[in-house]
Design an enzyme around this catalytic site. Structure first.
Site, PDB file in Angstrom:
ATOM      1  N   ASN A 185       0.597  -1.073  -0.180  1.00 32.38           N
ATOM      2  CA  ASN A 185      -0.141  -0.056   0.104  1.00 32.38           C
ATOM      3  C   ASN A 185       0.990   1.122  -0.407  1.00 32.38           C
ATOM      4  O   ASN A 185       0.426   2.516  -0.678  1.00 32.38           O
ATOM      5  CB  ASN A 185      -1.079  -0.301   1.023  1.00 32.38           C
ATOM      6  CG  ASN A 185      -0.071  -0.073   2.327  1.00 32.38           C
ATOM      7  OD1 ASN A 185       0.498  -1.209   2.876  1.00 32.38           O
ATOM      8  ND2 ASN A 185      -0.221   0.592   3.773  1.00 32.38           N
ATOM      9  N   GLN A 240      -5.313  -4.449  -2.239  1.00 31.59           N
ATOM     10  CA  GLN A 240      -4.436  -2.745  -3.412  1.00 31.59           C
ATOM     11  C   GLN A 240      -4.058  -3.603  -4.710  1.00 31.59           C
ATOM     12  O   GLN A 240      -4.392  -3.024  -5.781  1.00 31.59           O
ATOM     13  CB  GLN A 240      -2.760  -2.282  -2.998  1.00 31.59           C
ATOM     14  CG  GLN A 240      -2.724  -1.931  -1.585  1.00 31.59           C
ATOM     15  CD  GLN A 240      -3.983  -0.216  -2.042  1.00 31.59           C
ATOM     16  OE1 GLN A 240      -4.011   0.320  -2.852  1.00 31.59           O
ATOM     17  NE2 GLN A 240      -4.170   0.182  -0.260  1.00 31.59           N
ATOM     18  N   HIS A 248     -13.782  -0.288  -0.574  1.00 28.72           N
ATOM     19  CA  HIS A 248     -13.157   0.853  -1.266  1.00 28.72           C
ATOM     20  C   HIS A 248     -11.940   1.194  -0.941  1.00 28.72           C
ATOM     21  O   HIS A 248     -11.657   2.707  -1.756  1.00 28.72           O
ATOM     22  CB  HIS A 248     -13.486   2.300   0.735  1.00 28.72           C
ATOM     23  CG  HIS A 248     -12.609   1.496   1.359  1.00 28.72           C
ATOM     24  ND1 HIS A 248     -10.861   3.123   1.741  1.00 28.72           N
ATOM     25  CD2 HIS A 248     -12.090   0.639   2.427  1.00 28.72           C
ATOM     26  CE1 HIS A 248      -9.822   2.515   2.723  1.00 28.72           C
ATOM     27  NE2 HIS A 248     -10.574   1.719   2.629  1.00 28.72           N
ATOM     28  N   CYS A 270      -3.565   4.685   7.762  1.00 23.66           N
ATOM     29  CA  CYS A 270      -3.336   4.222   9.126  1.00 23.66           C
ATOM     30  C   CYS A 270      -2.266   4.575  10.038  1.00 23.66           C
ATOM     31  O   CYS A 270      -2.119   4.546  11.057  1.00 23.66           O
ATOM     32  CB  CYS A 270      -3.518   2.817   8.855  1.00 23.66           C
ATOM     33  SG  CYS A 270      -4.628   2.225   7.766  1.00 23.66           S
TER      34      CYS A 270
END
Length: 358
Positions: A139, A167, A186, A304
């Site tokens: 990611n 991903q 998402h 995150c």
């Protein structure tokens, strides 16, 4: 605003929104029923969930089942904890959802290093393990791991193989040899609040959430038909548009690399998803850059971990020192990014960096 943070989240596809509308449950909507109810409206909602399940399964290998979850993080927890594995190995550049969970199970879990390009060695030592977890596409830097080689090595040692495909799902071919695969709606133009775990046939898991026994007894709780429908529509669209999306993103990648040619690429130049451009310019003040470019949405790393103040564990795993890691930015683009947006954003990023004297 120019949005260049597609690794954090993607825009909701119009097709996904349209699929969700009948199931959002407003006073004028017909699709507000509980999909676990036995009456006709409940059965209609349940049918919508199953259609979505098949659509998501279309992104995944045959011979398995899809379990809907609240997120990819939950899916990864279900895979790791539900498998009952006690001896684990995970790559050094996994998402915290894998790293932290593995360390909770086994504080001295084996960490598989990566090379300067951000790739796990296909000949890594996997002896004596119950479960190996390596992500498909990173990611932060976009590198694509040798999943099939690693999964085969894990299987030779009798270990299960878990792949975080958040991903990569809907963008590149699925990890066909994995035993469990986690994905998130998402990150492929679907709604937030829903993920999935694909589990190969014959693998038994213990549930984390107990109650009503929904989701094949593995994830109790009332499903949202709207979220499932949006996820399914996004998955179907991603499958249909895979080649067109990849070609579009490849064009954007090459233009961004031209405009930011003096920046150093983090991660492999070849084994990567090109919608992720992680680059650095030594001496750059990232906080100032982001402050100067507030109408361009880009990142200094994982959403995150934003605000932690720590250098990225992914970049330090590549061998970058603290200063190099802290002078890196991640530009993420995708289906709805335009050529003009990439040109404008890169030109302004380059100008802002030059204004710092670097």
């Amino acid at each position: 605003m120019i949005y260049l943070d597609y690794q954090a989240t993607t825009p909701l596809a119009h097709e996904a929104w349209d699929a969700m509308l009948p199931w959002l449950g407003g006073p004028e909507a017909a699709g507000f029923a509980n999909p676990h109810s036995p009456h006709r409206p409940g059965r209609a909602a349940a049918a919508a969930v199953e259609v979505a399940r098949e659509q998501v399964a279309g992104l995944l290998p045959p011979g398995g089942r899809v379990i809907f979850t609240g997120s990819a993080t939950e899916a990864l927890n279900l895979a790791i904890l539900g498998s009952g594995a006690k001896r684990l190995a995970v790559s050094a550049i996994e998402h915290a959802a894998v790293l932290d969970t593995a360390r909770w199970v086994q504080p001295d879990a084996r960490i598989l290093p990566v090379d300067r390009d951000g790739l796990v060695d296909g000949a890594a030592d996997l002896k004596g393990l119950d479960l190996v977890a390596v992500m498909q596409v990173n990611n932060e830097i976009g590198t694509v791991q040798p999943i099939e080689v690693l999964a085969a090595a894990a299987h030779r040692e009798g270990a299960l193989f878990l792949c975080d495909a958040v991903q990569g799902a809907g963008k590149i071919a699925p990890p066909a040899s994995a035993d469990m695969i986690a994905l998130s709606a998402h990150k492929l133009y679907g709604p937030k609040g829903i993920g999935a775990l694909w589990v190969r046939d014959g693998i038994a898991l213990t549930p984390l959430i107990h109650g009503g026994g929904q989701e094949q007894g593995l994830r109790s709780g009332t499903l949202s038909p709207a979220l499932c429908a949006g996820f399914g529509a996004a998955a179907l669209l991603a499958r249909d548009r895979a080649e067109a999306d990849a070609a579009h993103i490849d064009t954007l990648w090459h233009r961004a690399r031209e405009l930011l040619s003096r920046w150093t690429l983090n991660g492999s130049p070849d084994r990567r998803w090109r919608g992720n451009l992680n680059i650095r310019l030594d001496g750059l003040d990232i906080a100032r850059l982001m402050s100067d470019l507030r109408d361009i949405a880009f990142s200094a790393g994982s959403a995150c971990a934003s605000g932690s103040g720590r250098p990225s564990h992914v970049l330090t795993a590549l061998g970058l020192n603290r200063k190099e890691a802290k002078s890196s930015v991640r530009l993420g683009f995708g289906r709805y990014s335009s050529y003009r947006e990439i040109e404008d954003a890169c030109a302004r990023i380059e100008a802002a960096a030059a204004a710092q004297g670097v």
